[in-house]
Design an enzyme around this catalytic site. Structure first.
Site, PDB file in Angstrom:
ATOM      1  CG  HIS A  16      13.482  56.585  38.984  1.00 35.78           C
ATOM      2  ND1 HIS A  16      12.224  56.395  39.509  1.00 35.78           N
ATOM      3  CD2 HIS A  16      13.332  56.522  37.634  1.00 35.78           C
ATOM      4  CE1 HIS A  16      11.357  56.199  38.530  1.00 35.78           C
ATOM      5  NE2 HIS A  16      12.004  56.269  37.377  1.00 35.78           N
ATOM      6  CE  LYS A  73      50.861  65.283  37.279  1.00 35.64           C
ATOM      7  NZ  LYS A  73      50.930  64.965  35.846  1.00 35.64           N
ATOM      8  CD  GLU A  99      42.661  67.650  32.857  1.00 37.29           C
ATOM      9  OE1 GLU A  99      42.859  66.952  33.862  1.00 37.29           O
ATOM     10  OE2 GLU A  99      42.890  67.255  31.694  1.00 37.29           O
TER      11      GLU A  99
END
EC number: 5.3.1.9
Length: 549
Positions: free
Chosen positions: A386, A514, A355
């Protein structure tokens, strides 16, 4: 701060030539040539943290040229600008002073000619008083019972930092149960509310403006749930506190503004855990431990602001990152903590880095023609071994990795920690030096097998090595050392933003989605078909409406 295109500097051109000389040099070659490489390419901070950057594809000449780049881009001037309260976040006309929040020296830091430290200290004192009342049980809920559970409602920096720190410092926590709600998905708040009792729960609503959609949606749902049990709205004041600056909206919600903890526009969201946003941390580990967290960060701030570039840990890590991202074409960096309490550390700095430096426009307003922020990802070891280490070891992508581990564990159970640390040490060695075909064949001979008859499998057991890593070994994960580690990464990100000529402290990239969501929301209220968007978005919305019934 100066606005300099790094690719136009003499240092960048020199680095490009140097890269041509270095691109085929292996880490194994570098160690073979210098038996003292570790001591030259490692440093200890405050007897709490060892940073080993020797397993990188760098020489002293590489670092000298990278430091020349930092000088040409006036990194030293930019550091002074930030610490002195200059408004270096120019797109929002704001100072960037998370360092003031942990300024334990209390030396004046000025914004618009006013020392911010008295206000910082006043909020800290208020957090101390409030937290002590909650932790001691002196503070009672609406039925006279003490608080047992704290629910932090926030998103982004109002959630990621406090959640990461309270998890990392779980060995220091008190009796209070901590919960974090961020997602606007109703599942998140619903599942948390199933675990708590309205009589003994305190909600912290973390929103600077008290208008953040996700946070306020969750806060209102929490309030509705609470009032179903409590009935009278006057009881809200005993069970809700606000981390905000909007006193009017806080009061309208029913929160006593005496329990509103403010912070300032010079505190960026992803750097806000040091502020009132860290109240959940204080409630979890106590005020004294929170001060230790601040003190560790302040110690790293002093190191960063006063240490020459060639010995400055955040600067060194930043420069090495630029070297890989812009010259070797590495697109990602992995953060791999070998400590289960640190399981949210990579996610926290995924936001912290991506960000901050995920920008394609430079400080002059021009589209860049070089790489800016990398993709950050990671999981705790040994789980990652793993899962995705296969690609790091034998894939076609270069993935520089930071390995982080404590020498002392909080849980000395049998030989668990020795096994964990043996993997920590082994992985960086394996990534650096690999395993040659000759070694694989010799292993077969040692087992009494003829390598010639196993030719088909030998190539798959070869490890090229030459995969770069940094190792960060902490003495122990304490509030102080964690504070220093977080600040190390913060200043690394800042350094890269300065050199790459981007604005690190805004985040305009979150706005468009937004805006469009606010436009789409009213269109979801009825069952009418939508045709106001592109065919894909229309199709998705219309199928959603058909399926929801």
């Amino acid at each position: 701060m100066k606005n300099i295109n790094p690719t136009q500097t003499a240092a960048w051109q020199a680095l490009q030539k140097h890269f041509d000389e270095m691109k085929d040099v292996t880490i194994a070659d570098l160690f073979a040539k210098d038996g003292d490489r570790f001591s030259k390419f490692s440093a200890t901070f405050n007897d709490q943290m060892l940073v080993d950057y020797s397993k990188n594809r760098i020489t002293e000449e590489t670092l000298a040229k990278l430091q020349d780049l930092a000088k040409e881009c006036d990194l030293a001037g930019a550091i002074k600008s930030m610490f002195s309260g200059e408004k270096i976040n120019r797109t929002e006309n704001r100072a960037v002073l998370h360092v003031a929040l942990r300024n334990r020296s209390n030396t004046p830091i000025l914004v618009d000619g006013k020392d911010v430290m008295p206000e910082v200290n006043a909020v800290l004192e208020k957090m101390k008083t409030f937290s002590e009342a909650i932790i001691s049980g002196e503070w009672k809920g609406y039925t006279g019972k003490a608080i047992t559970d704290v629910v932090n409602i926030g998103i982004g920096g109002s959630d990621l930092g406090p959640y990461m720190v309270t998890e990392a410092l779980r060995p220091y926590k008190n009796h209070l149960n901590m919960h974090f709600v961020s997602n606007v998905d109703g599942t998140h708040i619903s599942e948390v509310l199933k675990k708590v009792n309205p009589e003994t729960t305190l909600f912290l609503v973390a929103s600077k403006t008290f208008t953040t959609q996700e946070t306020m949606t969750n806060a209102h749902s929490a309030r509705d749930w609470f009032l179903k049990a409590a009935g009278d709205e006057k009881h809200v004041a005993k069970h809700f506190a606000a981390l905000s600056t909007n006193a009017k909206a806080v009061g309208e919600f029913g929160i006593d503004t005496a329990n509103m903890f403010e912070f300032w526009d010079w505190v960026g969201g992803r750097y806000s855990l040091w502020s009132a946003i860290g109240l959940s941390i204080v409630l979890s580990i106590g005020f004294d431990n929170f001060v230790e967290l601040l003190s560790g960060a302040h110690a790293m701030d002093k190191h960063f602001s006063t240490t020459p570039a060639e010995k400055n840990l955040p600067v060194l890590l930043a420069l090495i990152g630029i070297w890989y991202n812009n010259f070797f074409g590495a697109e990602t960096e992995a953060i791999l903590p070998y400590d289960q309490y640190m399981h949210r550390f990579a996610a926290y700095f995924q936001q912290g880095n991506m960000e901050s430096n995920g920008k394609y426009v430079d400080r002059n307003g021009n589209v860049v023609d070089y790489q800016t922020g990398p993709i950050i990802w990671g999981e705790p070891g040994t789980n990652g071994q793993h899962a995705f280490y296969q690609l790091i070891h034998q894939g076609t992508k270069m993935v520089p990795c930071d390995f982080i581990a404590p020498a002392i564990t909080h849980n000395p159970l049998s030989d668990h920690h020795q096994k964990l640390l043996s993997n920590f040490f082994a992985q960086t060695e394996a990534l650096a030096f690999g395993k040659s075909r000759e070694v694989v064949e010799q292993e077969y001979r040692d087992q009494g097998k003829d390598p010639a008859t196993l030719d088909y499998v030998v190539p798959f057991k070869v490890f090229e090595g030459n995969r770069p890593t940094n190792s960060i070994l902490l003495r122990e994960i304490t509030p102080f050392s964690l504070g220093a580690l977080i600040a190390l990464y913060e200043h690394k990100i800042f350094t890269q933003g300065v050199i790459l000529n981007i604005f690190t402290f805004d985040q305009w990239g979150v706005e468009l989605g937004k805006q469009l969501a606010n436009r789409i929301l009213p269109e979801l209220k009825d069952d009418k078909e939508i045709s106001s968007h592109d065919s894909s978005t229309n199709g998705l919305i219309n199928r959603y409406k058909a399926w929801r019934g």
